[in-house]
Motif scaffolding. Structure first.
Motif, PDB file in Angstrom:
ATOM      1  N   MET A   1       0.815  -1.197   0.000  1.00 41.92           N
ATOM      2  CA  MET A   1       0.000   0.000   0.000  1.00 41.92           C
ATOM      3  C   MET A   1       0.858   1.259   0.000  1.00 41.92           C
ATOM      4  O   MET A   1       0.482   2.284  -0.549  1.00 41.92           O
ATOM      5  N   ASP A   2       2.068   1.196   0.617  1.00 40.10           N
ATOM      6  CA  ASP A   2       2.927   2.370   0.723  1.00 40.10           C
ATOM      7  C   ASP A   2       3.306   2.920  -0.645  1.00 40.10           C
ATOM      8  O   ASP A   2       3.523   4.119  -0.800  1.00 40.10           O
ATOM      9  N   ARG A   3       3.379   2.044  -1.646  1.00 38.71           N
ATOM     10  CA  ARG A   3       3.803   2.488  -2.965  1.00 38.71           C
ATOM     11  C   ARG A   3       2.707   3.263  -3.698  1.00 38.71           C
ATOM     12  O   ARG A   3       2.991   4.107  -4.534  1.00 38.71           O
ATOM     13  N   ILE A   4       1.454   2.961  -3.403  1.00 35.62           N
ATOM     14  CA  ILE A   4       0.383   3.616  -4.156  1.00 35.62           C
ATOM     15  C   ILE A   4      -0.377   4.661  -3.348  1.00 35.62           C
ATOM     16  O   ILE A   4      -1.113   5.457  -3.914  1.00 35.62           O
ATOM     17  N   SER A   5      -0.175   4.700  -2.029  1.00 33.19           N
ATOM     18  CA  SER A   5      -0.909   5.669  -1.214  1.00 33.19           C
ATOM     19  C   SER A   5      -0.606   7.122  -1.577  1.00 33.19           C
ATOM     20  O   SER A   5      -1.497   7.974  -1.464  1.00 33.19           O
ATOM     21  N   GLU A  10      -7.338  10.659  -8.692  1.00 29.90           N
ATOM     22  CA  GLU A  10      -7.812  10.249 -10.018  1.00 29.90           C
ATOM     23  C   GLU A  10      -7.195   8.922 -10.437  1.00 29.90           C
ATOM     24  O   GLU A  10      -7.866   8.053 -11.003  1.00 29.90           O
ATOM     25  N   LEU A  11      -5.914   8.748 -10.137  1.00 29.11           N
ATOM     26  CA  LEU A  11      -5.241   7.503 -10.505  1.00 29.11           C
ATOM     27  C   LEU A  11      -5.701   6.351  -9.616  1.00 29.11           C
ATOM     28  O   LEU A  11      -5.876   5.220 -10.074  1.00 29.11           O
ATOM     29  N   LEU A  12      -5.929   6.638  -8.343  1.00 36.33           N
ATOM     30  CA  LEU A  12      -6.432   5.611  -7.436  1.00 36.33           C
ATOM     31  C   LEU A  12      -7.815   5.122  -7.871  1.00 36.33           C
ATOM     32  O   LEU A  12      -8.104   3.919  -7.831  1.00 36.33           O
ATOM     33  N   LEU A  13      -8.660   6.047  -8.302  1.00 38.04           N
ATOM     34  CA  LEU A  13      -9.984   5.661  -8.773  1.00 38.04           C
ATOM     35  C   LEU A  13      -9.888   4.765 -10.003  1.00 38.04           C
ATOM     36  O   LEU A  13     -10.677   3.827 -10.169  1.00 38.04           O
ATOM     37  N   ILE A  15      -7.409   2.745 -10.636  1.00 39.23           N
ATOM     38  CA  ILE A  15      -6.957   1.431 -10.141  1.00 39.23           C
ATOM     39  C   ILE A  15      -8.121   0.676  -9.512  1.00 39.23           C
ATOM     40  O   ILE A  15      -8.329  -0.517  -9.773  1.00 39.23           O
ATOM     41  N   PHE A  16      -8.918   1.358  -8.701  1.00 39.31           N
ATOM     42  CA  PHE A  16     -10.059   0.720  -8.043  1.00 39.31           C
ATOM     43  C   PHE A  16     -11.073   0.190  -9.069  1.00 39.31           C
ATOM     44  O   PHE A  16     -11.769  -0.795  -8.810  1.00 39.31           O
ATOM     45  N   SER A  17     -11.143   0.842 -10.224  1.00 41.06           N
ATOM     46  CA  SER A  17     -12.103   0.429 -11.247  1.00 41.06           C
ATOM     47  C   SER A  17     -11.783  -0.943 -11.836  1.00 41.06           C
ATOM     48  O   SER A  17     -12.653  -1.577 -12.436  1.00 41.06           O
ATOM     49  N   PHE A  18     -10.533  -1.388 -11.646  1.00 40.73           N
ATOM     50  CA  PHE A  18     -10.154  -2.694 -12.168  1.00 40.73           C
ATOM     51  C   PHE A  18     -10.459  -3.826 -11.184  1.00 40.73           C
ATOM     52  O   PHE A  18     -10.318  -4.999 -11.542  1.00 40.73           O
ATOM     53  N   LEU A  19     -10.871  -3.498  -9.974  1.00 42.43           N
ATOM     54  CA  LEU A  19     -11.243  -4.535  -9.019  1.00 42.43           C
ATOM     55  C   LEU A  19     -12.506  -5.246  -9.500  1.00 42.43           C
ATOM     56  O   LEU A  19     -13.372  -4.636 -10.135  1.00 42.43           O
ATOM     57  N   PRO A  20     -12.645  -6.556  -9.207  1.00 42.65           N
ATOM     58  CA  PRO A  20     -13.725  -7.343  -9.830  1.00 42.65           C
ATOM     59  C   PRO A  20     -15.141  -6.908  -9.465  1.00 42.65           C
ATOM     60  O   PRO A  20     -16.031  -6.937 -10.315  1.00 42.65           O
ATOM     61  N   THR A  21     -15.381  -6.524  -8.203  1.00 44.64           N
ATOM     62  CA  THR A  21     -16.741  -6.143  -7.811  1.00 44.64           C
ATOM     63  C   THR A  21     -16.702  -4.936  -6.878  1.00 44.64           C
ATOM     64  O   THR A  21     -15.646  -4.568  -6.330  1.00 44.64           O
ATOM     65  N   THR A  22     -17.856  -4.336  -6.671  1.00 47.46           N
ATOM     66  CA  THR A  22     -17.958  -3.203  -5.753  1.00 47.46           C
ATOM     67  C   THR A  22     -17.659  -3.619  -4.318  1.00 47.46           C
ATOM     68  O   THR A  22     -17.169  -2.821  -3.516  1.00 47.46           O
ATOM     69  N   LYS A  23     -17.931  -4.865  -3.989  1.00 48.08           N
ATOM     70  CA  LYS A  23     -17.589  -5.370  -2.663  1.00 48.08           C
ATOM     71  C   LYS A  23     -16.089  -5.243  -2.405  1.00 48.08           C
ATOM     72  O   LYS A  23     -15.661  -4.840  -1.316  1.00 48.08           O
ATOM     73  N   HIS A  24     -15.283  -5.545  -3.413  1.00 51.45           N
ATOM     74  CA  HIS A  24     -13.836  -5.409  -3.278  1.00 51.45           C
ATOM     75  C   HIS A  24     -13.430  -3.940  -3.194  1.00 51.45           C
ATOM     76  O   HIS A  24     -12.503  -3.578  -2.464  1.00 51.45           O
ATOM     77  N   MET A  41     -16.573   7.380  -5.208  1.00 49.18           N
ATOM     78  CA  MET A  41     -16.386   8.123  -6.449  1.00 49.18           C
ATOM     79  C   MET A  41     -15.976   7.231  -7.625  1.00 49.18           C
ATOM     80  O   MET A  41     -15.765   7.725  -8.725  1.00 49.18           O
ATOM     81  N   VAL A  42     -15.856   5.934  -7.393  1.00 50.63           N
ATOM     82  CA  VAL A  42     -15.467   5.024  -8.465  1.00 50.63           C
ATOM     83  C   VAL A  42     -16.598   4.954  -9.495  1.00 50.63           C
ATOM     84  O   VAL A  42     -17.747   4.672  -9.137  1.00 50.63           O
TER      85      VAL A  42
END
Length: 338
Positions: A1-5, A10-13, A15-24, A41-42
């Motif tokens: 997490m330290d590398r991406i925090s 905008e970039l984090l969003l 990355i989050f968009s590639f997660l399989p489901t909203t639960k993740h 905001m995803v």
């Protein structure tokens, strides 16, 4: 997490968009205090109830309700529901309307699968902004419900259907003017009985570009209007009578029959190279279909006709003589008969 925090929101969003489901996606809020509001905001919401089967559908419903309530993205690019439990189908229209409140741009995908049962409610089920729908092994109240259900999806672009045994539908009717891609499949384990030739598909989709049909059971398929925009069609069918295959019929005819189209399909003029015809019996309708293809198949190279096993040697000889007189538009067309 330290590398991406340290990354920008905008970039984090992204990355989050590639997660399989909203639960993740929601689970990321426990990893960092700064991340706690980010999931809201995803621009992609994907709900799958398969991970809730051990805890009950109620938990899944509450999760969807709460996440939609707190979601704040001004643009919703994707909204997807995969509902495998019977009790969940009625919730989808309510959830889609809730998502529409703040979505300026929305592309929705709904998947109903694994013996879901649709119920004929007092008010019509409607997906006014739905563009993509998959119906896999779904059971319906009946033929009329299917027609109403699909016609209420006015922005439909893509539909995939796999029929299952006992789905309560005799004729699956697709009348959707906006539809561009359609795939219809009868499950290989569908019950076969003497009435199967009275079952089938009716299609009225003038905007269609891609058509796929897989039907090894029998029955019929009726195309009610021409589809001038067709780019690709893949038909895998085992029909007892050629008049059941992709025919253009008038509304007053009780059963499909071959009527030569008023215009020649573009694929026949520019791309069809190979034709294999199994179980040919020499019926008049078969001759009409075959001669139409040969007469207009500009690119045909190989046409193979295989006679039905019920045809005796004398009948085969007459068929060979008949076939030799068939006109062929393509000079490179090689015709064989077995």
């Amino acid at each position: 997490m330290d590398r991406i925090s340290p990354l920008h929101d905008e970039l984090l969003l992204k990355i989050f968009s590639f997660l399989p489901t909203t639960k993740h996606v929601v689970a990321t809020m426990v990893l960092s205090k700064r991340w706690q509001p980010l999931w809201m905001m995803v621009p992609r919401l994907v709900y799958d109830d398969t991970s809730y089967q051990n805890v009950g559908y109620g938990s899944f419903r509450r999760f969807v309700d709460r996440s939609l309530l707190f979601h704040k993205a001004p643009v919703l690019e994707t909204l997807r529901f995969k509902v495998t439990q019977t009790s969940g189908v009625g919730d989808i229209p309510l959830w889609t309307r809730a998502a529409e409140k703040h979505a300026l741009r929305c592309r929705m995908l709904v998947t109903l699968t694994n013996n879901v049962i649709l119920v004929d409610a007092a008010s019509p089920i409607s997906f006014p902004t739905l563009k993509i729908l998959e119906l896999n092994s779904v059971k319906y109240p009946g033929d009329e419900f299917v027609k109403r259900f699909l016609s209420n999806c006015i922005l439909f672009l893509r539909l995939g259907v796999e029929q299952c045994p006992g789905d309560n539908v005799t004729v699956f009717t697709v009348r959707v003017p906006s539809l561009e891609s359609l795939y219809l499949r009868k499950s290989s384990d569908t019950d076969v009985d003497d009435a199967d030739d009275a079952k089938g598909f009716v299609i009225d989709a003038p905007s269609l570009k891609y058509l796929g049909i897989t039907d090894t059971i029998g029955g019929f398929c009726v195309i009610e209007n021409e589809m001038p925009n067709i780019v690709k069609a893949n038909v895998e069918a085992d029909y007892k009578c050629v008049s059941n295959i992709l025919v253009h019929t008038a509304p007053d005819r009780p059963r499909p029959c071959w009527i030569e189209p008023s215009s020649i399909p573009e694929c026949l003029l520019t791309s069809l190279e190979t034709l294999d015809w199994d179980n040919y019996e020499g019926a008049e309708e078969e001759k009409e279909v075959a001669t139409f293809i040969l007469r207009n198949g500009n690119c045909l190279k190989n046409v193979a006709v295989f006679s039905s096993t019920s045809i005796d040697s004398d009948e085969k000889l007459e068929m060979i003589k008949d076939l030799s007189y068939w006109p062929r538009r393509s000079p490179a067309c090689h015709l064989t008969f077995d």
